[in-house]
Design an enzyme around this catalytic site. Structure first.
Site, PDB file in Angstrom:
ATOM      1  N   ASP A 242      41.354  36.722  50.764  1.00  0.00           N
ATOM      2  CA  ASP A 242      41.507  36.454  49.285  1.00  0.00           C
ATOM      3  C   ASP A 242      41.700  34.838  48.968  1.00  0.00           C
ATOM      4  O   ASP A 242      41.123  34.249  48.310  1.00  0.00           O
ATOM      5  CB  ASP A 242      42.551  37.199  48.532  1.00  0.00           C
ATOM      6  CG  ASP A 242      42.579  36.919  47.036  1.00  0.00           C
ATOM      7  OD1 ASP A 242      41.782  36.390  46.410  1.00  0.00           O
ATOM      8  OD2 ASP A 242      43.682  37.969  46.376  1.00  0.00           O
ATOM      9  N   ASP A 246      38.808  31.979  48.046  1.00  0.00           N
ATOM     10  CA  ASP A 246      38.874  31.131  46.609  1.00  0.00           C
ATOM     11  C   ASP A 246      38.643  29.629  46.996  1.00  0.00           C
ATOM     12  O   ASP A 246      38.327  28.954  46.336  1.00  0.00           O
ATOM     13  CB  ASP A 246      40.006  31.630  45.854  1.00  0.00           C
ATOM     14  CG  ASP A 246      39.833  32.881  44.979  1.00  0.00           C
ATOM     15  OD1 ASP A 246      38.639  33.355  45.221  1.00  0.00           O
ATOM     16  OD2 ASP A 246      40.708  33.160  44.353  1.00  0.00           O
TER      17      ASP A 246
END
Length: 352
Positions: A242, A246
């Site tokens: 995650d 990003d």
């Protein structure tokens, strides 16, 4: 060919609208779209972020096109009723365990990256993130210790079969690219990561044509900005994936450019069942202003065509059209341009 369209909240509805327009422009025969509420929109209408009717529509589809969920006005709700539980619920209920997040710098956008253009130009990687385990799905609580202090805790865990199946996805992806796989963990301090590393090494024996490298997550974060060209395929757990994906989006130039696919083992008549979404959130602060960049969602629709419907040529057409408008300077607000959401959709359709 059935697609469940779940626009969600905020700009999710705006960017999904443009992706659907692009799909319509392809004129695909036999394509059927069914819409359903999800996230805060669903909570307001049905009392739950993932109503049973929405889940049933998703189950009956060949693929899901997902916008984004999230609403500041729902932050007071119990955790199981918050909009974000919709995407976690879909991943869990539909056993979508493999998240594919490609990150590549588009020609002409090198200067948009926070990195030096000559470094940003090297970025062409695929991050394979496990989606059904780790702290996001482990036991968690906020409790009170005997001395009255509050304590929050989340359990991080993986079983060896969960690691094994995502490792196979990573190795197969590397076989289809440049034959290099970097497994990211924190095995020097986490037992969960030690199991991860051990199992990845076991699976590697089945892929002698793939060069395997191990890297601690803190070093991986550093290398993403120092030498991103060294990465081909990264495979990692839910939490680390995650964060790193990003980070990769900003190395490319904007989170509004990156698409993603969440796949499982289920096969349809056309390909692998999956959920496709941009990696950005619902951005309620700019919703309705025409500032949202639909590029990531349009590219997610291309991934849907490729992986779930077996339509490689049409997927490549969309990707080529997107690359062309970016090279021509059709840029959204996130990239320093002035093109509105619908104008970007118009430009992609015109190039198609």
């Amino acid at each position: 060919m059935k697609i469940a369209v779940l626009p969600g909240d905020g700009i999710g509805q705006e960017v999904t609208r443009e992706a659907v327009r692009v799909l319509d422009a392809l004129g695909l025969p036999g394509l059927s779209l069914e819409y359903a509420d999800v996230g805060a929109t669903a909570w307001r209408a049905h009392g739950h972020p993932l109503p049973p009717a929405t889940l049933e529509i998703a189950r009956a589809s060949d693929a899901i096109l997902f916008g984004a969920v999230g609403d500041f006005d729902c932050d007071h709700l119990e955790r199981h009723l918050r909009p974000e539980q919709a995407i976690l619920g879909l991943r869990s209920e539909l056993t979508l365990f493999a998240n594919l997040r490609p990150a590549k710098t588009f020609d002409g956008l090198e200067a948009m990256s926070a990195l030096k253009p000559e470094i940003a130009r090297q970025i062409d990687m695929l991050i394979v993130r496990e989606l059904n385990g780790d702290v996001y799905f482990g036991d968690k609580a906020i409790d009170t210790l005997p001395d009255g202090r509050r304590r929050g805790w989340d359990m991080m865990s993986y079983t060896e079969d969960e690691v094994r199946r995502i490792a196979h996805v990573g190795f197969r992806a590397a076989q289809g690219r440049n034959g290099r796989l970097c497994s990211v963990d924190k095995a020097n301090v986490l037992e969960t990561s030690q199991l991860w590393r051990d199992v990845v090494i076991e699976v590697a024996a089945e892929y002698p044509d793939v060069a395997l490298e191990h890297m601690y997550v803190d070093n991986a974060a550093m290398q993403l900005v120092k030498d991103p060209g060294r990465f081909d395929v990264i495979v990692t757990g839910n939490l680390f994936g995650d964060i790193l994906s990003d980070q990769a989006s900003m190395c490319v130039g904007s989170i509004g450019l990156l698409a993603s696919a969440a796949l499982g083992d289920r096969q349809t008549d056309y390909g692998t069942f999956g959920l496709y979404e941009p990696i950005h959130g619902s951005a309620p602060d700019i919703a309705g202003q025409g500032k949202a960049n639909p590029t990531a969602t349009i590219l997610s629709a291309a991934m849907l065509l490729r992986h779930s419907l077996g339509l490689e040529r049409q997927a490549a057409r969309i990707e080529a059209a997107v690359a062309r408008i970016l090279a021509e300077g059709v840029l959204g607000w996130d990239l320093g341009g002035t093109a509105a959401t619908a104008q970007i959709g118009d430009a992609v359709i015109a190039r198609l």
